[in-house]
Scaffold this motif. Structure first.
Motif, PDB file in Angstrom:
ATOM      1  N   ASP A   1      11.283  13.149  19.359  1.00 26.17           N
ATOM      2  CA  ASP A   1       9.985  13.632  18.775  1.00 26.17           C
ATOM      3  C   ASP A   1       9.075  12.709  18.421  1.00 26.17           C
ATOM      4  O   ASP A   1       9.270  11.872  17.492  1.00 26.17           O
ATOM      5  CB  ASP A   1      10.509  14.579  17.537  1.00 26.17           C
ATOM      6  N   PRO A   2       8.148  12.621  19.235  1.00 28.66           N
ATOM      7  CA  PRO A   2       7.255  11.443  18.889  1.00 28.66           C
ATOM      8  C   PRO A   2       6.483  11.250  17.700  1.00 28.66           C
ATOM      9  O   PRO A   2       6.170  10.442  17.096  1.00 28.66           O
ATOM     10  CB  PRO A   2       6.307  11.573  19.940  1.00 28.66           C
ATOM     11  N   ALA A   3       6.284  12.640  17.299  1.00 32.19           N
ATOM     12  CA  ALA A   3       5.624  12.762  15.875  1.00 32.19           C
ATOM     13  C   ALA A   3       6.450  12.127  14.685  1.00 32.19           C
ATOM     14  O   ALA A   3       6.103  11.984  13.586  1.00 32.19           O
ATOM     15  CB  ALA A   3       5.389  14.287  15.532  1.00 32.19           C
TER      16      ALA A   3
ATOM     17  N   LEU B   1      10.001  -4.634   6.934  1.00 33.28           N
ATOM     18  CA  LEU B   1      11.188  -3.659   6.955  1.00 33.28           C
ATOM     19  C   LEU B   1      12.023  -3.642   5.583  1.00 33.28           C
ATOM     20  O   LEU B   1      12.517  -2.437   5.392  1.00 33.28           O
ATOM     21  CB  LEU B   1      12.155  -3.925   7.939  1.00 33.28           C
ATOM     22  N   GLU B   2      12.150  -4.719   4.885  1.00 35.05           N
ATOM     23  CA  GLU B   2      12.764  -4.512   3.469  1.00 35.05           C
ATOM     24  C   GLU B   2      11.986  -3.805   2.613  1.00 35.05           C
ATOM     25  O   GLU B   2      12.663  -3.133   2.024  1.00 35.05           O
ATOM     26  CB  GLU B   2      12.832  -6.126   3.133  1.00 35.05           C
ATOM     27  N   GLU B   3      10.678  -3.793   2.815  1.00 33.77           N
ATOM     28  CA  GLU B   3       9.847  -3.027   1.768  1.00 33.77           C
ATOM     29  C   GLU B   3       9.937  -1.379   2.450  1.00 33.77           C
ATOM     30  O   GLU B   3      10.355  -0.571   1.718  1.00 33.77           O
ATOM     31  CB  GLU B   3       8.433  -3.336   2.020  1.00 33.77           C
ATOM     32  N   VAL B   4      10.012  -1.187   3.866  1.00 28.36           N
ATOM     33  CA  VAL B   4      10.145   0.069   4.293  1.00 28.36           C
ATOM     34  C   VAL B   4      11.572   0.506   3.946  1.00 28.36           C
ATOM     35  O   VAL B   4      11.554   1.881   3.322  1.00 28.36           O
ATOM     36  CB  VAL B   4      10.047   0.169   5.639  1.00 28.36           C
ATOM     37  N   ALA B   5      12.527   0.106   4.128  1.00 26.72           N
ATOM     38  CA  ALA B   5      14.059   0.318   3.730  1.00 26.72           C
ATOM     39  C   ALA B   5      14.051   0.534   2.160  1.00 26.72           C
ATOM     40  O   ALA B   5      15.013   1.387   1.844  1.00 26.72           O
ATOM     41  CB  ALA B   5      14.994  -0.644   4.331  1.00 26.72           C
ATOM     42  N   GLY B   6      13.379   0.089   1.396  1.00 26.72           N
ATOM     43  CA  GLY B   6      13.392   0.244   0.003  1.00 26.72           C
ATOM     44  C   GLY B   6      14.482  -0.656  -0.611  1.00 26.72           C
ATOM     45  O   GLY B   6      15.689  -0.415  -1.056  1.00 26.72           O
TER      46      GLY B   6
ATOM     47  N   GLN C   1       0.949  -1.141   0.017  1.00 20.13           N
ATOM     48  CA  GLN C   1      -0.046  -0.071  -0.289  1.00 20.13           C
ATOM     49  C   GLN C   1       0.953   1.237   0.039  1.00 20.13           C
ATOM     50  O   GLN C   1       2.127   1.172   0.270  1.00 20.13           O
ATOM     51  CB  GLN C   1      -1.036   0.152   1.297  1.00 20.13           C
ATOM     52  N   PRO C   2       0.475   2.418  -0.388  1.00 18.60           N
ATOM     53  CA  PRO C   2       1.287   3.566  -0.560  1.00 18.60           C
ATOM     54  C   PRO C   2       1.928   3.932   1.071  1.00 18.60           C
ATOM     55  O   PRO C   2       0.993   3.770   1.909  1.00 18.60           O
ATOM     56  CB  PRO C   2       0.272   4.769  -0.790  1.00 18.60           C
ATOM     57  N   MET C   3       2.939   4.331   1.476  1.00 16.03           N
ATOM     58  CA  MET C   3       3.673   4.594   2.456  1.00 16.03           C
ATOM     59  C   MET C   3       3.072   5.806   3.017  1.00 16.03           C
ATOM     60  O   MET C   3       2.945   6.714   2.387  1.00 16.03           O
ATOM     61  CB  MET C   3       5.149   4.769   2.243  1.00 16.03           C
ATOM     62  N   THR C   4       2.504   5.991   4.249  1.00 15.46           N
ATOM     63  CA  THR C   4       2.142   7.011   4.922  1.00 15.46           C
ATOM     64  C   THR C   4       3.174   8.291   4.978  1.00 15.46           C
ATOM     65  O   THR C   4       4.357   7.669   5.427  1.00 15.46           O
ATOM     66  CB  THR C   4       1.268   6.841   6.164  1.00 15.46           C
ATOM     67  N   ALA C   5       2.699   9.388   5.345  1.00 20.67           N
ATOM     68  CA  ALA C   5       3.855  10.381   5.306  1.00 20.67           C
ATOM     69  C   ALA C   5       4.668  10.014   6.803  1.00 20.67           C
ATOM     70  O   ALA C   5       5.863  10.398   6.588  1.00 20.67           O
ATOM     71  CB  ALA C   5       3.297  11.725   5.297  1.00 20.67           C
ATOM     72  N   SER C   6       3.827   9.707   7.735  1.00 21.23           N
ATOM     73  CA  SER C   6       4.557   9.690   9.036  1.00 21.23           C
ATOM     74  C   SER C   6       5.475   8.793   9.071  1.00 21.23           C
ATOM     75  O   SER C   6       6.644   8.699   9.676  1.00 21.23           O
ATOM     76  CB  SER C   6       3.396   9.356  10.241  1.00 21.23           C
ATOM     77  N   LEU C   7       5.434   7.493   8.425  1.00 24.18           N
ATOM     78  CA  LEU C   7       6.417   6.474   8.284  1.00 24.18           C
ATOM     79  C   LEU C   7       7.494   6.801   7.221  1.00 24.18           C
ATOM     80  O   LEU C   7       8.720   6.583   7.805  1.00 24.18           O
ATOM     81  CB  LEU C   7       5.531   5.123   7.690  1.00 24.18           C
ATOM     82  N   ARG C   8       7.191   7.473   6.352  1.00 19.24           N
ATOM     83  CA  ARG C   8       8.279   7.897   5.597  1.00 19.24           C
ATOM     84  C   ARG C   8       9.375   8.925   6.190  1.00 19.24           C
ATOM     85  O   ARG C   8      10.213   9.101   5.834  1.00 19.24           O
ATOM     86  CB  ARG C   8       7.636   8.687   4.055  1.00 19.24           C
ATOM     87  N   ASP C   9       8.845   9.668   7.219  1.00 17.98           N
ATOM     88  CA  ASP C   9       9.595  10.772   7.675  1.00 17.98           C
ATOM     89  C   ASP C   9       9.964  10.075   8.874  1.00 17.98           C
ATOM     90  O   ASP C   9      10.478  11.090   9.971  1.00 17.98           O
ATOM     91  CB  ASP C   9       8.794  12.097   7.918  1.00 17.98           C
ATOM     92  N   THR C  10       9.905   9.020   9.338  1.00 18.51           N
ATOM     93  CA  THR C  10      10.445   8.646  10.668  1.00 18.51           C
ATOM     94  C   THR C  10      11.884   8.689  10.861  1.00 18.51           C
ATOM     95  O   THR C  10      12.791   8.725  10.053  1.00 18.51           O
ATOM     96  CB  THR C  10      10.004   6.740  10.681  1.00 18.51           C
TER      97      THR C  10
END
Length: 241
Positions: free
Chosen positions: A178-180, A236-241, A16-25
């Motif tokens: 920063d929790p956000a 995590l492989e998907e997240v790390a790209g 699914q599309p990566m949310t901005a919050s996860l992309r900016d973690t």
């Protein structure tokens, strides 16, 4: 980047599309047991058994009686240790030394997890209701001991376990988080409630244990969970790209 889960019945990724919050973690906070290694290793069964043995020996009762006490403490205090400390003033040091003296060989090294963690942008911290010593033994066995900035264990939390909100505040303050821009990954759904309340993105590593599920863990429908995964390394492989 993309967000992925895994189908409950297999290994096919749901992308699914990566949310901005996860992309900016900027900070990733990982639980240890049954999260960084699969619950199928059954490693925690050794700890569970040794907790019962410790209680039986400490109070001079049968193992079955000790198990009843152990599970009540877990339900009412978050961990058995917290119950022992609050209700019986038990010294936590010998308890932790005893219950974490286990064989970690059932945990298989996971090079894929190490690779994904190393490629994952941002800081990585372990937050566990166990001890730092236990975390070091497990992460060394997994081959991921060099992947984390720090481990925040039960001693560092002042022996106050998740999901009590107080140690989450200590964690955030101590490491300047920063929790956000933080993401917390856990196998026990209720432990994600304080993280969500702070504004963190939350990831539940799916568990079939009643006490770990969002619909049976005393936290309602799981609206505090942003992502659910069945295979953490693959996700995590998907997240790390």
């Amino acid at each position: 980047m993309r967000r992925s889960g895994l189908r409950a019945g297999g290994r096919s990724p749901i992308v699914q599309p990566m949310t901005a919050s996860l992309r900016d973690t900027g900070v990733w906070i990982f639980d240890l047991d049954n999260t960084l290694y699969p619950a199928s290793c059954n490693l925690f069964a050794q700890v569970d058994r040794r907790i019962g043995d410790f209680i039986a020996g400490h109070f001079g009762i049968t193992y079955d009686e000790a198990r009843v006490m152990q599970k009540r403490f877990f339900r009412e205090h978050g961990t058995t240790l917290r119950g022992l400390m609050v209700e019986h003033d038990v010294d936590p040091v010998p308890f932790l030394d005893y219950v974490h003296d286990i064989d970690v060989s059932p945990v298989a090294p996971c090079p894929g997890l190490a690779d994904a963690l190393n490629r994952l942008p941002g800081r990585k911290i372990i937050y566990t209701n166990g001890s730092v010593r236990h975390a070091e033994n497990v992460t060394r066995q997994l081959g991921i001991d060099g992947c984390f900035e720090a481990t925040f264990g039960i001693i560092e939390a002042g022996y106050v376990p998740k999901p009590d909100p107080r140690p989450y505040d200590i964690l955030v303050d101590h490491y300047g988080i920063d929790p956000a821009r933080a993401c917390m990954v856990e196998d026990i759904a209720r432990n994600l409630v304080p993280a969500h309340a702070l504004g963190m993105t939350t990831v539940w590593v799916r568990s079939e244990a009643d006490w770990a599920r969002p619909d049976q863990g005393g936290v309602g429908t799981g609206r505090h969970i942003d992502h659910t995964v069945d295979d953490l390394p693959a996700w995590l492989e998907e997240v790390a790209g």
